[in-house]
Write an enzyme that holds these catalytic residues in place. Structure first.
Site, PDB file in Angstrom:
ATOM      1  N   VAL A  17       0.839  -1.203   0.000  1.00  0.00           N
ATOM      2  CA  VAL A  17       0.000   0.000   0.000  1.00  0.00           C
ATOM      3  C   VAL A  17       0.876   1.256   0.000  1.00  0.00           C
ATOM      4  O   VAL A  17       0.615   2.212  -0.743  1.00  0.00           O
ATOM      5  CB  VAL A  17      -0.963  -0.008   1.204  1.00  0.00           C
ATOM      6  CG1 VAL A  17      -1.805   1.258   1.205  1.00  0.00           C
ATOM      7  CG2 VAL A  17      -1.863  -1.237   1.160  1.00  0.00           C
ATOM      8  N   LYS A 208     -12.983  -5.175  10.405  1.00  0.00           N
ATOM      9  CA  LYS A 208     -13.647  -4.168   9.556  1.00  0.00           C
ATOM     10  C   LYS A 208     -15.074  -3.924  10.054  1.00  0.00           C
ATOM     11  O   LYS A 208     -15.552  -2.778  10.048  1.00  0.00           O
ATOM     12  CB  LYS A 208     -13.625  -4.629   8.104  1.00  0.00           C
ATOM     13  CG  LYS A 208     -12.217  -4.656   7.516  1.00  0.00           C
ATOM     14  CD  LYS A 208     -12.152  -5.419   6.208  1.00  0.00           C
ATOM     15  CE  LYS A 208     -10.739  -5.418   5.625  1.00  0.00           C
ATOM     16  NZ  LYS A 208     -10.571  -6.348   4.506  1.00  0.00           N
TER      17      LYS A 208
HETATM   18  N1  HSE Z   1      -6.711  -9.537   3.132  1.00  0.00           N
HETATM   19  C1  HSE Z   1      -7.810  -8.649   2.911  1.00  0.00           C
HETATM   20  C2  HSE Z   1      -8.735  -9.233   1.853  1.00  0.00           C
HETATM   21  C3  HSE Z   1      -7.410  -7.276   2.474  1.00  0.00           C
HETATM   22  O1  HSE Z   1      -8.489 -10.321   1.348  1.00  0.00           O
HETATM   23  O2  HSE Z   1      -9.743  -8.594   1.577  1.00  0.00           O
HETATM   24  C4  HSE Z   1      -6.872  -6.461   3.601  1.00  0.00           C
HETATM   25  O3  HSE Z   1      -7.824  -6.244   4.572  1.00  0.00           O
END
Ligand code: HSE
Length: 437
Positions: A17, A208
């Site tokens: 990123v 999340k």
């Molecule tokens: N590893 C995560 C995904 C992305 O596969 O969506 C980073 O949060």
């Protein structure tokens, strides 16, 4: 106040990123200048490894291993934390905030585990904490919740928030492959991590979900209060049975504002094939948000990857820069935790319909024993379908769709059924069902 034209940016972490952010800042300098009326100037990139080639051209004099010194520089106005994890990342974010410098982060784990502390310090030192890239990669879901939907009480959010899991489920369904086969292929192609547990066991989705729930309802969601089930070891047979019944299985984060409190859960869920989230395939993410004023809204896009995530980070850098120039914070989240404390519902109380697959002894009376246990726990049965097993098989697959039942009742009933003698020979498989869009 003198108009700020140049905003100095420090990037911490030169990984996937970080590299994308450095590339975007360089390539979009003119566009950003035109749109913002100010220049985002990269002052430095800190990483423990400043030797490896990141596939991004950067003036070597900008690279440093000393992140603290970079943050402290007078010509650094905004800090992007793209290190990940909760060790150095937490310390450096706190350091920048305490110097009154806005911080942009993509770090959902840090926010899920230390969000209240970081927001408190940010408010105390008058620095912004921005985190668009932490959920849904390039999808501007944080901005939508904070700004576009500011007049709404959020009734519910349903999210496909992990690209790795969605990619695995999509390929299992489309190609009839096993979980292990697709995971191995995804790892070989670089879509899945070599150590995939954060993704496939649902924890990345839970982090999340915690960020989204905190944003919508204030306070913080204790991660222990989130019921998390991932997709590890999912059987191809359940994907096929679900398809026959008109459903597709998705790993969903479900956040709902119920009378009993806000429920937050992560689990494989059967969604009707005409449900908008059923059409989200491969590595894509999507969030369906129901607001009390706007009704239903849907956000869709790439949830991970260098450039999608960089798009969100640079958007936050732009916001932080505009806010610095304006001399204030346009969006101060610190007011949110001051509201009446939010009650997060304990996972056992969550109510839903369920798909259950039993491997059941093919003998008269067995089905009645299972149905009796479900009934004794107050669980209604909407349908039962026996599937063909191998010829002369002693145990056959039997699918139940239940009516609304609590997590607690389902867990207790299934444990009791597992304890019955000569009824089933494997642990029952249970997934949630969501019909409404
Ligand atoms: N590893 C995560 C995904 C992305 O596969 O969506 C980073 O949060």
């Amino acid at each position: 106040m003198a108009e700020l034209k140049d905003i100095g940016v420090a990037v911490l972490g030169f990984g996937t990123v970080g590299g994308g952010v450095v590339k975007t800042l360089a390539e979009k300098e003119a566009l950003l200048l035109e749109r913002l009326g100010l220049r985002l100037v990269l002052r430095g990139v800190a990483d423990l490894d400043v030797e490896s080639d990141r596939g991004v051209s950067v003036d070597r004099s900008l690279l440093t291993t000393d992140a603290r010194a970079l943050i402290e520089r007078e010509d650094v106005d905004v800090v992007a934390e793209l290190i990940g994890g909760t060790g150095a990342a937490r310390e450096l974010v706190l350091h920048a905030l305490k110097l009154g410098k806005p911080v942009v982060t993509a770090n959902k784990k840090l926010l899920a585990e230390h969000g209240p502390e970081l927001h408190k310090v940010a408010a105390q030192y008058g620095a912004e904490l921005l985190f668009e890239a932490s959920v849904g990669g390039g999808i501007p879901i944080i901005k939508a919740l904070r700004e576009g939907l500011v007049a709404n009480q959020i009734n519910s959010m349903y999210g496909i928030l992990n690209g790795t899991c969605n990619y695995i489920l999509t390929r299992m369904e489309e190609e009839g492959l096993s979980f292990d086969e697709v995971l191995a292929a995804a790892q070989a192609a670089g879509y899945a991590e070599a150590e995939p547990s954060l993704d496939i066991d649902g924890h990345d989705t839970a982090h999340k979900a915690a960020v989204l729930a905190a944003l919508a309802y204030g306070g913080s969601v204790p991660l222990d209060n989130i019921q998390v089930t991932g997709i590890r070891g999912m059987a191809a047979a359940d994907i096929t049975y679900a398809a026959k019944m008109g459903y597709r299985i998705k790993l969903l984060a479900i956040i709902r504002n119920c009378a009993e409190g806000v429920e937050v859960s992560v689990q494989p869920t059967l969604v009707e094939r005409r449900h908008p989230l059923a059409t989200v395939l491969g590595v894509y993410n999507a969030v369906l948000v129901h607001g009390d004023v706007v009704g239903t809204t849907l956000y869709y896009g790439r949830g991970a990857g260098r450039m999608a995530t960089a798009s969100a980070v640079v958007a936050d850098l732009a916001d932080a820069a505009l806010n610095l120039r304006a001399g204030g914070h346009r969006r101060d989240l610190s007011a949110v935790p001051e509201r009446a404390p939010v009650v997060f519902r304990e996972p056992g109380g969550i109510v839903a319909r369920h798909y259950v697959r039993f491997s059941m002894k093919d003998r008269p009376g067995t089905l009645a024993k299972v149905a009796a246990v479900l009934g004794a726990h107050g669980i209604g049965i909407d349908s039962v379908m026996q599937q063909e097993g191998p010829e002369n098989a002693e145990y056959v697959p039997v699918l139940f769709v239940t009516s609304q039942a609590s997590e607690r009742a389902m867990a207790e009933a299934l444990a009791e059924i597992e304890g019955l003698e000569d009824v089933i020979d494997q642990k029952p498989v249970r997934y949630r069902i969501e019909n409404s869009a």
